[in-house]
Design an enzyme around this catalytic site. Structure first.
Site, PDB file in Angstrom:
ATOM      1  N   CYS A 105     -12.176  -0.319 -27.227  1.00 45.51           N
ATOM      2  CA  CYS A 105     -13.541  -0.228 -27.740  1.00 45.51           C
ATOM      3  C   CYS A 105     -14.111  -1.629 -27.994  1.00 45.51           C
ATOM      4  O   CYS A 105     -13.527  -2.429 -28.737  1.00 45.51           O
ATOM      5  CB  CYS A 105     -13.571   0.593 -29.025  1.00 45.51           C
ATOM      6  SG  CYS A 105     -15.241   0.764 -29.662  1.00 45.51           S
ATOM      7  N   ASN A 209      -9.365   3.833 -14.500  1.00 47.38           N
ATOM      8  CA  ASN A 209     -10.674   4.190 -15.045  1.00 47.38           C
ATOM      9  C   ASN A 209     -11.648   3.036 -14.823  1.00 47.38           C
ATOM     10  O   ASN A 209     -11.274   1.876 -14.858  1.00 47.38           O
ATOM     11  CB  ASN A 209     -10.525   4.500 -16.549  1.00 47.38           C
ATOM     12  CG  ASN A 209     -11.861   4.614 -17.263  1.00 47.38           C
ATOM     13  OD1 ASN A 209     -12.168   3.835 -18.161  1.00 47.38           O
ATOM     14  ND2 ASN A 209     -12.674   5.577 -16.872  1.00 47.38           N
ATOM     15  N   GLY A 210     -12.909   3.425 -14.590  1.00 48.43           N
ATOM     16  CA  GLY A 210     -13.971   2.427 -14.483  1.00 48.43           C
ATOM     17  C   GLY A 210     -14.651   2.451 -13.140  1.00 48.43           C
ATOM     18  O   GLY A 210     -14.029   2.239 -12.099  1.00 48.43           O
TER      19      GLY A 210
HETATM   20  C1  LIG Z   1     -21.206   6.075 -24.597  1.00 48.87           C
HETATM   21  C2  LIG Z   1     -19.767   5.723 -24.377  1.00 48.87           C
HETATM   22  C3  LIG Z   1     -18.830   6.034 -25.348  1.00 48.87           C
HETATM   23  C4  LIG Z   1     -17.482   5.712 -25.158  1.00 48.87           C
HETATM   24  N1  LIG Z   1     -16.570   6.078 -26.107  1.00 48.87           N
HETATM   25  C5  LIG Z   1     -15.243   5.829 -25.892  1.00 48.87           C
HETATM   26  C6  LIG Z   1     -14.248   6.291 -26.808  1.00 48.87           C
HETATM   27  O1  LIG Z   1     -14.518   6.982 -27.803  1.00 48.87           O
HETATM   28  N2  LIG Z   1     -12.956   5.961 -26.554  1.00 48.87           N
HETATM   29  C7  LIG Z   1     -12.587   5.223 -25.448  1.00 48.87           C
HETATM   30  O2  LIG Z   1     -11.405   4.954 -25.247  1.00 48.87           O
HETATM   31  N3  LIG Z   1     -13.505   4.815 -24.556  1.00 48.87           N
HETATM   32  C8  LIG Z   1     -14.805   5.107 -24.744  1.00 48.87           C
HETATM   33  N4  LIG Z   1     -15.732   4.748 -23.798  1.00 48.87           N
HETATM   34  C9  LIG Z   1     -15.265   4.138 -22.532  1.00 48.87           C
HETATM   35  C10 LIG Z   1     -14.998   5.243 -21.480  1.00 48.87           C
HETATM   36  O3  LIG Z   1     -13.910   6.052 -21.855  1.00 48.87           O
HETATM   37  C11 LIG Z   1     -14.673   4.626 -20.123  1.00 48.87           C
HETATM   38  O4  LIG Z   1     -13.560   3.797 -20.281  1.00 48.87           O
HETATM   39  C12 LIG Z   1     -15.855   3.826 -19.579  1.00 48.87           C
HETATM   40  O5  LIG Z   1     -17.055   4.561 -19.656  1.00 48.87           O
HETATM   41  C13 LIG Z   1     -15.595   3.391 -18.134  1.00 48.87           C
HETATM   42  O6  LIG Z   1     -15.554   4.499 -17.279  1.00 48.87           O
HETATM   43  P1  LIG Z   1     -16.808   4.840 -16.322  1.00 48.87           P
HETATM   44  O7  LIG Z   1     -17.167   3.570 -15.600  1.00 48.87           O
HETATM   45  O8  LIG Z   1     -16.253   5.936 -15.409  1.00 48.87           O
HETATM   46  O9  LIG Z   1     -17.913   5.329 -17.198  1.00 48.87           O
HETATM   47  C14 LIG Z   1     -17.077   5.056 -23.978  1.00 48.87           C
HETATM   48  C15 LIG Z   1     -18.029   4.747 -22.990  1.00 48.87           C
HETATM   49  C16 LIG Z   1     -19.362   5.077 -23.178  1.00 48.87           C
HETATM   50  C17 LIG Z   1     -20.353   4.747 -22.094  1.00 48.87           C
END
Ligand SMILES: Cc1cc2nc3c(=O)[nH]c(=O)nc-3n(C[C@H](O)[C@H](O)[C@H](O)COP(=O)(O)O)c2cc1C
Length: 326
Positions: A105, A209-210
């Site tokens: 985070c 992830n990402g």
């Molecule tokens: C609005 C928002 C809230 C998130 N909250 C968390 C969370 O509570 N815990 C966590 O490990 N990652 C959190 N993330 C990160 C996501 O789990 C993920 O790692 C990130 O969005 C990258 O993946 P993506 O590119 O597929 O979106 C959050 C991301 C976003 C955009």
């Protein structure tokens, strides 16, 4: 299929595609509406921060919600190991399929308290937190992290620290703490982490992830990086059918996508700010391709959003006539 192995319990994730934890998005309502469409192997709850006392069982139970037919992990975030063992035990009693630990985070308030991504500067603290959590439960414990704070120089050391300390798998979000969500993820770091984990005395699976935007990206990430499973974040709100499509199911039609959106709006309540959040991300079935249309919905009154989706769902057959007796 991905198998997470804990001291006494194992979790099978099949297919090996997970819904990411996203605070304010992937709550129990969202998860319960995604799972029935298939293709989802597991989900992780939004983080719960451990502060001055153990996370109570009732809080864990509330965040997990009722069963949805796929395993759901509870994610905890902590700066150290105080109250961690009791929180993990409460998560297990509340029915978590496994426990995930947040080392990614980037939020300033979290960073300043040396939790989440701040721990990426301290692999030894990550190891202690993972070891404490793993010793407190029979469930698998996993660690979700970014590739570093401002550079990926310690990536190999970080994933190895969590693995050697007892993590059942590592999830790597292939961005740095300083990388904005709009910047591309660096999938090469996934391949590097995979290689580092394979060389560990205790090799464990890697969840990548990402930067997943489409169902095809899910397949591509596995092929290009060798990760054992893929975790999808924002694209799941943009297209809740992405898991089904990635599993070989049909792409959603506009009517089906709109019906899903209406079900979601109904479940969150018409005035919820999450309605505009849905519009910000939504591109299911090719909808809202015109930026002006998206902007108009974002600027307009929230109830107009339901009206927009309703206009795209064909009127169904008339409900059956009510039978009265006597
Ligand atoms: C609005 C928002 C809230 C998130 N909250 C968390 C969370 O509570 N815990 C966590 O490990 N990652 C959190 N993330 C990160 C996501 O789990 C993920 O790692 C990130 O969005 C990258 O993946 P993506 O590119 O597929 O979106 C959050 C991301 C976003 C955009």
């Amino acid at each position: 299929m991905l198998c997470l192995t804990g001291p006494t319990r194992a979790v099978t994730i099949d297919p090996p595609v997970l819904l990411a934890p996203m605070e304010g998005i992937t709550d129990r309502i969202f998860r319960s509406l995604i799972a029935p469409h298939g293709g989802l192997g597991a989900a992780v709850s939004e983080f719960i921060r451990i502060t001055v006392a153990p996370t109570p069982q009732r809080v864990c139970r509330r965040d997990l919600g009722p069963p949805i037919g796929v395993p759901v992990a509870l994610q905890l975030m902590t700066p150290d190991d105080s109250h961690l063992a009791a929180s993990v035990a409460n998560a297990e009693r509340a029915g978590a399929a496994w426990v995930d630990l947040n080392f990614g985070c980037p939020a300033p308030v979290v960073f300043s308290k040396c939790a989440g991504s701040a721990l990426l500067a301290h692999p030894e603290r990550i190891a202690r937190i993972v070891a404490t959590a793993a010793a407190a439960t029979g469930l698998p414990v996993t660690a979700k992290m970014r590739a570093g704070i401002s550079s990926p120089a310690h990536l190999r050391e970080l994933v190895a620290a969590a693995a050697e300390a007892g993590a059942a798998a590592i999830t790597l979000h292939a961005r740095l703490r300083i990388t904005s969500y709009d910047e591309p993820a660096t999938w090469a770091w996934l391949a590097e982490a995979r290689d580092a984990l394979a060389r560990c005395a205790r090799p464990v699976p890697l969840i990548g992830n990402g930067g997943i935007e489409t169902a095809a990206d899910i397949v591509r990430m596995r092929a290009e990086t060798g990760v054992d499973a893929v975790m999808v974040g924002r694209a799941a709100l943009a297209d809740p059918f992405i898991f089904r499509t990635a599993a070989g199911g049909p792409a959603p039609t506009v009517a089906e996508a709109s019906a899903w959106a209406l079900g979601y709006l109904d479940a969150i309540g018409s005035g919820s700010p999450k309605a505009k959040q849905l519009v910000r991300y939504w591109r299911c079935a090719g909808m809202l391709a015109d930026p002006a249309q998206r902007q108009a919905l974002l600027r307009g009154p929230t109830p107009a959003i339901a009206g927009f989706f309703t206009s795209l769902v064909p009127a169904g057959p008339a409900p059956p006539a009510t039978r009265t007796s006597g």
